[in-house]
Motif scaffolding. Sequence first.
Motif, PDB file in Angstrom:
ATOM      1  N   LEU A  57      50.149  84.209  62.799  1.00 36.40           N
ATOM      2  CA  LEU A  57      48.760  84.618  62.988  1.00 36.40           C
ATOM      3  C   LEU A  57      48.020  84.297  61.694  1.00 36.40           C
ATOM      4  O   LEU A  57      47.911  85.129  60.790  1.00 36.40           O
ATOM      5  CB  LEU A  57      48.671  86.120  63.307  1.00 36.40           C
ATOM      6  CG  LEU A  57      49.423  86.558  64.570  1.00 36.40           C
ATOM      7  CD1 LEU A  57      49.259  88.052  64.777  1.00 36.40           C
ATOM      8  CD2 LEU A  57      48.926  85.790  65.790  1.00 36.40           C
ATOM      9  N   LYS A  58      47.538  83.072  61.603  1.00 37.27           N
ATOM     10  CA  LYS A  58      46.955  82.572  60.357  1.00 37.27           C
ATOM     11  C   LYS A  58      45.569  83.158  60.136  1.00 37.27           C
ATOM     12  O   LYS A  58      44.542  82.494  60.255  1.00 37.27           O
ATOM     13  CB  LYS A  58      46.888  81.036  60.402  1.00 37.27           C
ATOM     14  CG  LYS A  58      46.599  80.396  59.055  1.00 37.27           C
ATOM     15  CD  LYS A  58      46.615  78.885  59.175  1.00 37.27           C
ATOM     16  CE  LYS A  58      46.302  78.224  57.840  1.00 37.27           C
ATOM     17  NZ  LYS A  58      46.287  76.752  57.947  1.00 37.27           N
ATOM     18  N   LEU A  80      54.510  75.518  71.739  1.00 33.37           N
ATOM     19  CA  LEU A  80      54.763  76.233  70.498  1.00 33.37           C
ATOM     20  C   LEU A  80      54.747  75.317  69.288  1.00 33.37           C
ATOM     21  O   LEU A  80      54.515  75.771  68.168  1.00 33.37           O
ATOM     22  CB  LEU A  80      56.103  76.973  70.597  1.00 33.37           C
ATOM     23  CG  LEU A  80      56.160  78.063  71.681  1.00 33.37           C
ATOM     24  CD1 LEU A  80      57.492  78.782  71.638  1.00 33.37           C
ATOM     25  CD2 LEU A  80      55.020  79.064  71.514  1.00 33.37           C
ATOM     26  N   ASP A  81      55.019  74.025  69.495  1.00 30.24           N
ATOM     27  CA  ASP A  81      54.991  73.118  68.347  1.00 30.24           C
ATOM     28  C   ASP A  81      53.566  72.841  67.880  1.00 30.24           C
ATOM     29  O   ASP A  81      53.349  72.225  66.837  1.00 30.24           O
ATOM     30  CB  ASP A  81      55.703  71.800  68.674  1.00 30.24           C
ATOM     31  CG  ASP A  81      55.114  71.096  69.904  1.00 30.24           C
ATOM     32  OD1 ASP A  81      54.149  71.636  70.487  1.00 30.24           O
ATOM     33  OD2 ASP A  81      55.627  70.023  70.262  1.00 30.24           O
ATOM     34  N   SER A  82      52.565  73.318  68.659  1.00 27.93           N
ATOM     35  CA  SER A  82      51.170  73.140  68.247  1.00 27.93           C
ATOM     36  C   SER A  82      50.656  74.340  67.456  1.00 27.93           C
ATOM     37  O   SER A  82      49.515  74.334  67.006  1.00 27.93           O
ATOM     38  CB  SER A  82      50.281  72.943  69.488  1.00 27.93           C
ATOM     39  OG  SER A  82      50.205  74.131  70.258  1.00 27.93           O
ATOM     40  N   VAL A  83      51.491  75.352  67.314  1.00 26.32           N
ATOM     41  CA  VAL A  83      51.101  76.572  66.605  1.00 26.32           C
ATOM     42  C   VAL A  83      51.930  76.702  65.341  1.00 26.32           C
ATOM     43  O   VAL A  83      53.164  76.650  65.404  1.00 26.32           O
ATOM     44  CB  VAL A  83      51.309  77.819  67.497  1.00 26.32           C
ATOM     45  CG1 VAL A  83      50.881  79.075  66.757  1.00 26.32           C
ATOM     46  CG2 VAL A  83      50.528  77.679  68.794  1.00 26.32           C
ATOM     47  N   PRO A  84      51.305  76.856  64.164  1.00 19.06           N
ATOM     48  CA  PRO A  84      52.062  77.021  62.916  1.00 19.06           C
ATOM     49  C   PRO A  84      52.978  78.235  62.967  1.00 19.06           C
ATOM     50  O   PRO A  84      52.644  79.253  63.575  1.00 19.06           O
ATOM     51  CB  PRO A  84      50.962  77.197  61.861  1.00 19.06           C
ATOM     52  CG  PRO A  84      49.726  76.647  62.477  1.00 19.06           C
ATOM     53  CD  PRO A  84      49.862  76.892  63.941  1.00 19.06           C
ATOM     54  N   THR A  85      54.154  78.121  62.340  1.00 24.20           N
ATOM     55  CA  THR A  85      55.080  79.245  62.274  1.00 24.20           C
ATOM     56  C   THR A  85      55.309  79.620  60.820  1.00 24.20           C
ATOM     57  O   THR A  85      54.978  78.864  59.902  1.00 24.20           O
ATOM     58  CB  THR A  85      56.424  78.891  62.931  1.00 24.20           C
ATOM     59  OG1 THR A  85      57.013  77.785  62.223  1.00 24.20           O
ATOM     60  CG2 THR A  85      56.233  78.507  64.390  1.00 24.20           C
ATOM     61  N   LEU A  86      55.888  80.791  60.619  1.00 25.92           N
ATOM     62  CA  LEU A  86      56.172  81.267  59.271  1.00 25.92           C
ATOM     63  C   LEU A  86      57.439  80.601  58.742  1.00 25.92           C
ATOM     64  O   LEU A  86      58.394  80.376  59.496  1.00 25.92           O
ATOM     65  CB  LEU A  86      56.341  82.787  59.272  1.00 25.92           C
ATOM     66  CG  LEU A  86      55.083  83.580  59.640  1.00 25.92           C
ATOM     67  CD1 LEU A  86      55.452  85.022  59.956  1.00 25.92           C
ATOM     68  CD2 LEU A  86      54.081  83.531  58.504  1.00 25.92           C
ATOM     69  N   ILE A 117      47.746  83.912  68.679  1.00 27.56           N
ATOM     70  CA  ILE A 117      48.076  85.265  69.130  1.00 27.56           C
ATOM     71  C   ILE A 117      48.671  85.251  70.534  1.00 27.56           C
ATOM     72  O   ILE A 117      49.578  86.034  70.850  1.00 27.56           O
ATOM     73  CB  ILE A 117      46.844  86.196  69.058  1.00 27.56           C
ATOM     74  CG1 ILE A 117      47.293  87.655  69.212  1.00 27.56           C
ATOM     75  CG2 ILE A 117      45.810  85.827  70.113  1.00 27.56           C
ATOM     76  CD1 ILE A 117      46.196  88.665  68.935  1.00 27.56           C
ATOM     77  N   ASN A 118      48.214  84.325  71.382  1.00 26.43           N
ATOM     78  CA  ASN A 118      48.792  84.239  72.717  1.00 26.43           C
ATOM     79  C   ASN A 118      50.204  83.657  72.676  1.00 26.43           C
ATOM     80  O   ASN A 118      51.078  84.071  73.451  1.00 26.43           O
ATOM     81  CB  ASN A 118      47.886  83.414  73.633  1.00 26.43           C
ATOM     82  CG  ASN A 118      46.709  84.218  74.157  1.00 26.43           C
ATOM     83  OD1 ASN A 118      46.871  85.131  74.963  1.00 26.43           O
ATOM     84  ND2 ASN A 118      45.511  83.914  73.686  1.00 26.43           N
ATOM     85  N   ALA A 119      50.434  82.720  71.769  1.00 23.15           N
ATOM     86  CA  ALA A 119      51.779  82.172  71.612  1.00 23.15           C
ATOM     87  C   ALA A 119      52.727  83.245  71.066  1.00 23.15           C
ATOM     88  O   ALA A 119      53.869  83.365  71.522  1.00 23.15           O
ATOM     89  CB  ALA A 119      51.748  80.967  70.671  1.00 23.15           C
ATOM     90  N   ARG A 120      52.250  84.020  70.107  1.00 28.02           N
ATOM     91  CA  ARG A 120      53.055  85.118  69.543  1.00 28.02           C
ATOM     92  C   ARG A 120      53.397  86.123  70.647  1.00 28.02           C
ATOM     93  O   ARG A 120      54.521  86.617  70.733  1.00 28.02           O
ATOM     94  CB  ARG A 120      52.255  85.787  68.427  1.00 28.02           C
ATOM     95  CG  ARG A 120      52.941  86.940  67.712  1.00 28.02           C
ATOM     96  CD  ARG A 120      53.955  86.453  66.669  1.00 28.02           C
ATOM     97  NE  ARG A 120      54.169  87.482  65.663  1.00 28.02           N
ATOM     98  CZ  ARG A 120      53.701  87.448  64.427  1.00 28.02           C
ATOM     99  NH1 ARG A 120      52.997  86.395  64.017  1.00 28.02           N
ATOM    100  NH2 ARG A 120      53.953  88.418  63.572  1.00 28.02           N
ATOM    101  N   TYR A 121      52.425  86.412  71.487  1.00 24.13           N
ATOM    102  CA  TYR A 121      52.648  87.366  72.580  1.00 24.13           C
ATOM    103  C   TYR A 121      53.666  86.812  73.582  1.00 24.13           C
ATOM    104  O   TYR A 121      54.452  87.562  74.164  1.00 24.13           O
ATOM    105  CB  TYR A 121      51.314  87.652  73.280  1.00 24.13           C
ATOM    106  CG  TYR A 121      51.360  88.789  74.262  1.00 24.13           C
ATOM    107  CD1 TYR A 121      51.316  90.112  73.834  1.00 24.13           C
ATOM    108  CD2 TYR A 121      51.434  88.551  75.630  1.00 24.13           C
ATOM    109  CE1 TYR A 121      51.355  91.170  74.737  1.00 24.13           C
ATOM    110  CE2 TYR A 121      51.475  89.594  76.542  1.00 24.13           C
ATOM    111  CZ  TYR A 121      51.435  90.902  76.086  1.00 24.13           C
ATOM    112  OH  TYR A 121      51.473  91.939  76.985  1.00 24.13           O
ATOM    113  N   GLN A 122      53.655  85.505  73.769  1.00 25.97           N
ATOM    114  CA  GLN A 122      54.605  84.882  74.693  1.00 25.97           C
ATOM    115  C   GLN A 122      56.044  85.027  74.228  1.00 25.97           C
ATOM    116  O   GLN A 122      56.924  85.385  75.008  1.00 25.97           O
ATOM    117  CB  GLN A 122      54.299  83.385  74.838  1.00 25.97           C
ATOM    118  CG  GLN A 122      53.110  83.034  75.709  1.00 25.97           C
ATOM    119  CD  GLN A 122      52.923  81.530  75.775  1.00 25.97           C
ATOM    120  OE1 GLN A 122      53.897  80.775  75.775  1.00 25.97           O
ATOM    121  NE2 GLN A 122      51.683  81.098  75.825  1.00 25.97           N
TER     122      GLN A 122
END
Length: 314
Positions: free
Chosen positions: A25-26, A10-16, A212-217
């Motif tokens: 979801l950029k 998750l640290d590889s995916v930007p967050t809001l 999107i897969n990280a968000r779904y997780q």
Amino acid sequence: MPAGIDNIPLDSVPTLDDTPGLPRLKYNMMDYKWKLILVSSLLVIESSLLPIALFYGLWYGTDLRHGIVFAIITAFFGLVTGIEFGLRSLKLLLPRDEYRPLGTDPVKDRWKFDFTHMTLSFGYTYMTGILIGASIPHEPIVKPLAMPVPLFFIQMGLQLLWTGWANKKHKKAPCRISSVPKGGRVPPLVLTIVEDIVAVDGAGGKEYRRAINARYQVSKRFREMIARQNWFWGAGALVDGVATMIVIWTVPQEIAYGVAWASPLIFSVIWTVITVTWVRRDLRREKAEWRANAEPSLSNSGTATQEMQERSAV
């Protein structure tokens, strides 16, 4: 893990900023609004308005042989979708591996396209076959020529409903489904389609696939939203396709043709309007719930840090 994909750090995916920990979801569709409007308009013309206009205009307004009428219609069918399909094929074949599903090898799996591509390939094949086969006779068989889009709706409806059921029952994927490897939990097809279309056709690339897969997780509300949309579109597409097929074979061919090419467009417009409103509401609720759940954690973390500092000072 919900979707059956490999865990995404998750640290590889930007967050809001206002929802820490919720993968962002950029991708803003408004950045591509003119392309979206252009492609959507061309698809509507190609898949509904043009066949209807050409059929009734040439059938009743000219003395052309009916075989020539359908030769003209068939010549235009798939023109826009064929170009789009070719472009997405090239993107998926690029050696730099920018758009392919997660977990695939750019060399070993180069000729294995994403699941949406394979689904569309199957649909385009039998749709084209029906159009060519039914227009070959000296007097074309009109009712089969009205069937391609309703049949595609039935195909998509069945796939959506099956993946919804399989996901709910924690069934294992019999083959790779885009970013979900064989043996992983079957994802709802809506998730797969959104991932593939935005990543490839929308140029979101692997960054969007990861997001999107990280968000779904991590987000239960997001998973529930995807599941609802999957059932909504699956049931709707299947009912519309079956109902249109019934109409095709119970009314005169001149009426059947118009109904068959108009019904899917009407359905798609209504379902899209409802979906946009519904998804926006669900995303607002998701963020509100995420913030509400995050605030106590942040507050407790802050309190614990303050207590540690006070103890250190003593």
